[in-house]
Write a protein that holds these residues in place. Structure first.
Motif, PDB file in Angstrom:
ATOM      1  N   GLU A 171      -7.184  -0.461  -5.673  1.00 12.44           N
ATOM      2  CA  GLU A 171      -6.577  -0.462  -6.805  1.00 12.44           C
ATOM      3  C   GLU A 171      -6.985   0.189  -8.216  1.00 12.44           C
ATOM      4  O   GLU A 171      -6.124   0.815  -8.887  1.00 12.44           O
ATOM      5  CB  GLU A 171      -6.889  -2.092  -7.501  1.00 12.44           C
ATOM      6  N   LYS A 172      -8.279   0.381  -8.279  1.00 11.45           N
ATOM      7  CA  LYS A 172      -9.274   1.252  -9.210  1.00 11.45           C
ATOM      8  C   LYS A 172      -8.657   2.693  -9.141  1.00 11.45           C
ATOM      9  O   LYS A 172      -8.534   3.195  -9.664  1.00 11.45           O
ATOM     10  CB  LYS A 172     -10.728   0.876  -9.073  1.00 11.45           C
ATOM     11  N   GLU A 218       2.238   8.275 -16.344  1.00 12.88           N
ATOM     12  CA  GLU A 218       3.394   7.543 -15.296  1.00 12.88           C
ATOM     13  C   GLU A 218       3.271   8.392 -14.063  1.00 12.88           C
ATOM     14  O   GLU A 218       2.967   9.510 -14.098  1.00 12.88           O
ATOM     15  CB  GLU A 218       4.423   7.477 -16.225  1.00 12.88           C
ATOM     16  N   LEU A 219       3.515   7.590 -13.113  1.00  9.12           N
ATOM     17  CA  LEU A 219       3.742   8.239 -11.650  1.00  9.12           C
ATOM     18  C   LEU A 219       4.591   7.235 -10.789  1.00  9.12           C
ATOM     19  O   LEU A 219       5.092   6.123 -11.231  1.00  9.12           O
ATOM     20  CB  LEU A 219       2.446   8.268 -10.867  1.00  9.12           C
ATOM     21  N   MET A 220       5.302   8.027  -9.821  1.00  6.63           N
ATOM     22  CA  MET A 220       6.313   7.274  -9.131  1.00  6.63           C
ATOM     23  C   MET A 220       5.481   6.868  -7.619  1.00  6.63           C
ATOM     24  O   MET A 220       4.452   7.535  -7.300  1.00  6.63           O
ATOM     25  CB  MET A 220       7.264   8.319  -8.747  1.00  6.63           C
ATOM     26  N   PRO A 221       5.911   6.115  -7.097  1.00  9.28           N
ATOM     27  CA  PRO A 221       5.084   5.614  -5.708  1.00  9.28           C
ATOM     28  C   PRO A 221       4.827   7.017  -4.703  1.00  9.28           C
ATOM     29  O   PRO A 221       3.769   6.798  -4.128  1.00  9.28           O
ATOM     30  CB  PRO A 221       6.353   4.537  -5.006  1.00  9.28           C
ATOM     31  N   GLU A 222       5.903   7.614  -4.459  1.00  9.35           N
ATOM     32  CA  GLU A 222       5.809   8.795  -3.623  1.00  9.35           C
ATOM     33  C   GLU A 222       4.729   9.801  -4.120  1.00  9.35           C
ATOM     34  O   GLU A 222       3.977  10.401  -3.242  1.00  9.35           O
ATOM     35  CB  GLU A 222       7.004   9.547  -3.457  1.00  9.35           C
ATOM     36  N   GLN A 223       4.513   9.619  -5.541  1.00 11.15           N
ATOM     37  CA  GLN A 223       3.496  10.660  -6.164  1.00 11.15           C
ATOM     38  C   GLN A 223       2.117  10.199  -5.764  1.00 11.15           C
ATOM     39  O   GLN A 223       1.185  10.741  -5.354  1.00 11.15           O
ATOM     40  CB  GLN A 223       3.641  10.854  -7.456  1.00 11.15           C
ATOM     41  N   ALA A 278       2.332  -2.648  -1.814  1.00  8.78           N
ATOM     42  CA  ALA A 278       1.426  -3.706  -1.927  1.00  8.78           C
ATOM     43  C   ALA A 278       0.410  -3.870  -3.085  1.00  8.78           C
ATOM     44  O   ALA A 278       0.385  -4.677  -3.763  1.00  8.78           O
ATOM     45  CB  ALA A 278       0.732  -4.000  -0.821  1.00  8.78           C
ATOM     46  N   LEU A 279      -0.231  -2.705  -3.407  1.00  5.03           N
ATOM     47  CA  LEU A 279      -1.237  -2.455  -4.247  1.00  5.03           C
ATOM     48  C   LEU A 279      -0.383  -2.554  -5.765  1.00  5.03           C
ATOM     49  O   LEU A 279      -1.010  -3.409  -6.810  1.00  5.03           O
ATOM     50  CB  LEU A 279      -1.985  -1.218  -4.389  1.00  5.03           C
ATOM     51  N   ILE A 280       0.737  -1.958  -5.940  1.00  2.93           N
ATOM     52  CA  ILE A 280       1.537  -2.306  -6.958  1.00  2.93           C
ATOM     53  C   ILE A 280       1.821  -3.477  -7.547  1.00  2.93           C
ATOM     54  O   ILE A 280       1.717  -3.966  -8.570  1.00  2.93           O
ATOM     55  CB  ILE A 280       2.699  -1.138  -6.951  1.00  2.93           C
ATOM     56  N   SER A 281       2.530  -4.217  -6.469  1.00  2.00           N
ATOM     57  CA  SER A 281       2.909  -5.638  -6.568  1.00  2.00           C
ATOM     58  C   SER A 281       1.850  -6.328  -6.988  1.00  2.00           C
ATOM     59  O   SER A 281       1.672  -7.335  -8.001  1.00  2.00           O
ATOM     60  CB  SER A 281       3.599  -5.998  -5.180  1.00  2.00           C
ATOM     61  N   VAL A 285      -1.661  -5.971 -14.974  1.00  3.32           N
ATOM     62  CA  VAL A 285      -2.482  -4.562 -15.063  1.00  3.32           C
ATOM     63  C   VAL A 285      -1.304  -3.302 -15.244  1.00  3.32           C
ATOM     64  O   VAL A 285      -1.363  -2.217 -15.903  1.00  3.32           O
ATOM     65  CB  VAL A 285      -3.378  -4.038 -13.882  1.00  3.32           C
ATOM     66  N   LEU A 286      -0.606  -3.430 -14.319  1.00  5.18           N
ATOM     67  CA  LEU A 286       0.721  -2.511 -14.335  1.00  5.18           C
ATOM     68  C   LEU A 286       1.991  -3.060 -14.584  1.00  5.18           C
ATOM     69  O   LEU A 286       2.279  -4.375 -14.578  1.00  5.18           O
ATOM     70  CB  LEU A 286       0.927  -1.647 -12.835  1.00  5.18           C
TER      71      LEU A 286
END
Length: 286
Positions: free
Chosen positions: A230-231, A242-247, A261-264, A271-272
Motif C-alpha cells: 500500500e505504501k 495521478e496514475l491509472m491502474p495499468e501504470q 485489491a490494494l486500490i479498493s 486514502v485514495l
C-alpha cells in the motif's frame, strides 16, 4: 447480556419520549451508557455506490473524532460503511435493529454485529426470535432518527427506506442533511430531491458536526496505517499526482488483480479516490 429497558426506567432515552409512538420497552446488548450520549445518524441505500460508501465511512470516522455516537441501522451499504468507519477510528456506535437481538440481518454482517455487541450498543424493540419482516424496518427507522440530534442521508433511491428515516427526522424536529450526488445516479435521486425539498445540503464532511457545534474544520484526520505494498502504491501516486491502474502495474510489477485489491482497500481507508479510471491521493481532509 441482553437487558430490557421499560419506558418508565431512568435509563430510557429521553429523546424517545419526544417522538410519536415511543416503544414501551427496548432490548439492549452492549454499553447502555451510550443511550445518554450525543448522537448523529447516518443512513442510506443498501445498494450504494463507491462514492456513497466513501462518504459514509468518512462520516463515521469524523463522528469518532468528534466524540459523538454514530447511529445507524445494520443494513448493508451505507449503514455498514458508516458503522465500520466509526468503529475503525475507535468511536462509539449504536445499531438499531429490525429484528430480535439474537438474529443477524443481513447474515453477512455477523462480524459487524459481534463487534458492536462488544464495543458499542445493539438496540431493538423486537423480542428475541422475531425475524426480519418488511414492516419492521420503517418502524425501526423512527428510532434511528429519534435517538439523534442530526440525521444524514448519504444515498437513497426514490424507493429507499432511508427516505422514511428522513421523513421521521422532519416530524421529530431533527436537523436533516442530505448528500448531493450525480443526476445520473439512481442512488442519488432521493437525496437530491430531499435537498430540493428543503433538507440542508452537506457540502463537506464537517457540515453536520458544525450544526452540533462539534469539530472545527481544521481537525486533522485519523492516521491510517499502510502495509508495504500500500505504501509503495501511495508513494508512486503521490509523486505523480495521478496514475491509472495499468501504470501502477508497470511501475510496481504487481498483477492487475493485486493493484485492484490494494486500490479498493485504500479507498476504504479513505486514502485514495478514483475518478474516470484515474487514481488520486485523497487530500480533501474530510
Amino acid at each position: 447480556m441482553i437487558k430490557t429497558i421499560h419506558i418508565y426506567d431512568k435509563k430510557y432515552p429521553v429523546l424517545f419520549k419526544e417522538i410519536d409512538d415511543p416503544p414501551k420497552r427496548l432490548y439492549c446488548d452492549g454499553d447502555l451508557m451510550l443511550l445518554d450520549s450525543r448522537c448523529i445518524a447516518v443512513v442510506g441505500s443498501r445498494k450504494c455506490t463507491p462514492y456513497g460508501a466513501n462518504v459514509a465511512r468518512k462520516l463515521g470516522r469524523r463522528a469518532a473524532e468528534c466524540g459523538v455516537t454514530l447511529v445507524s441501522g445494520m443494513a448493508g451499504g451505507i449503514d455498514s460503511a458508516a458503522l465500520w468507519g466509526a468503529i475503525d477510528a475507535g468511536g462509539s456506535v449504536i445499531a438499531v435493529l429490525g429484528t430480535g437481538l439474537d438474529i443477524c440481518y443481513p447474515r453477512d454482517n455477523q462480524r459487524l454485529m459481534e463487534q458492536i455487541r462488544r464495543s458499542g450498543l445493539l438496540l431493538t424493540e423486537f423480542e428475541e426470535g422475531d425475524g426480519p419482516k418488511r414492516w419492521h424496518f420503517p418502524v425501526r427507522n423512527r428510532l434511528i432518527s429519534g435517538l439523534s440530534e442530526v440525521v444524514v442521508v448519504v444515498e437513497a433511491a426514490f424507493s429507499s427506506g432511508a427516505l422514511k428515516t428522513a421523513e421521521y427526522a422532519v416530524d421529530q424536529n431533527r436537523i436533516l442533511f442530505a448528500v448531493p450526488g450525480s443526476v445520473f445516479s439512481a442512488e442519488s435521486m432521493g437525496t437530491n430531491k430531499l435537498i430540493q425539498d428543503g433538507a440542508q445540503i452537506m457540502t463537506v464532511i464537517n457540515d453536520p458536526f458544525d450544526s452540533m457545534n462539534l469539530c472545527g474544520s481544521g481537525l486533522p484526520p485519523v492516521t491510517v496505517s499502510l502495509g508495504k505494498d500500500e505504501k509503495a502504491v501511495y508513494d508512486l501516486i503521490n509523486q505523480a499526482g495521478e496514475l491509472m491502474p495499468e501504470q501502477l502495474c508497470r511501475m510496481t510489477g504487481m498483477s492487475p488483480s493485486r493493484i485492484s485489491a490494494l486500490i479498493s482497500l485504500m479507498e476504504m481507508k479513505g486514502v485514495l479516490v478514483t475518478y474516470m479510471g484515474r487514481i488520486f491521493i485523497d487530500k480533501s481532509g474530510i
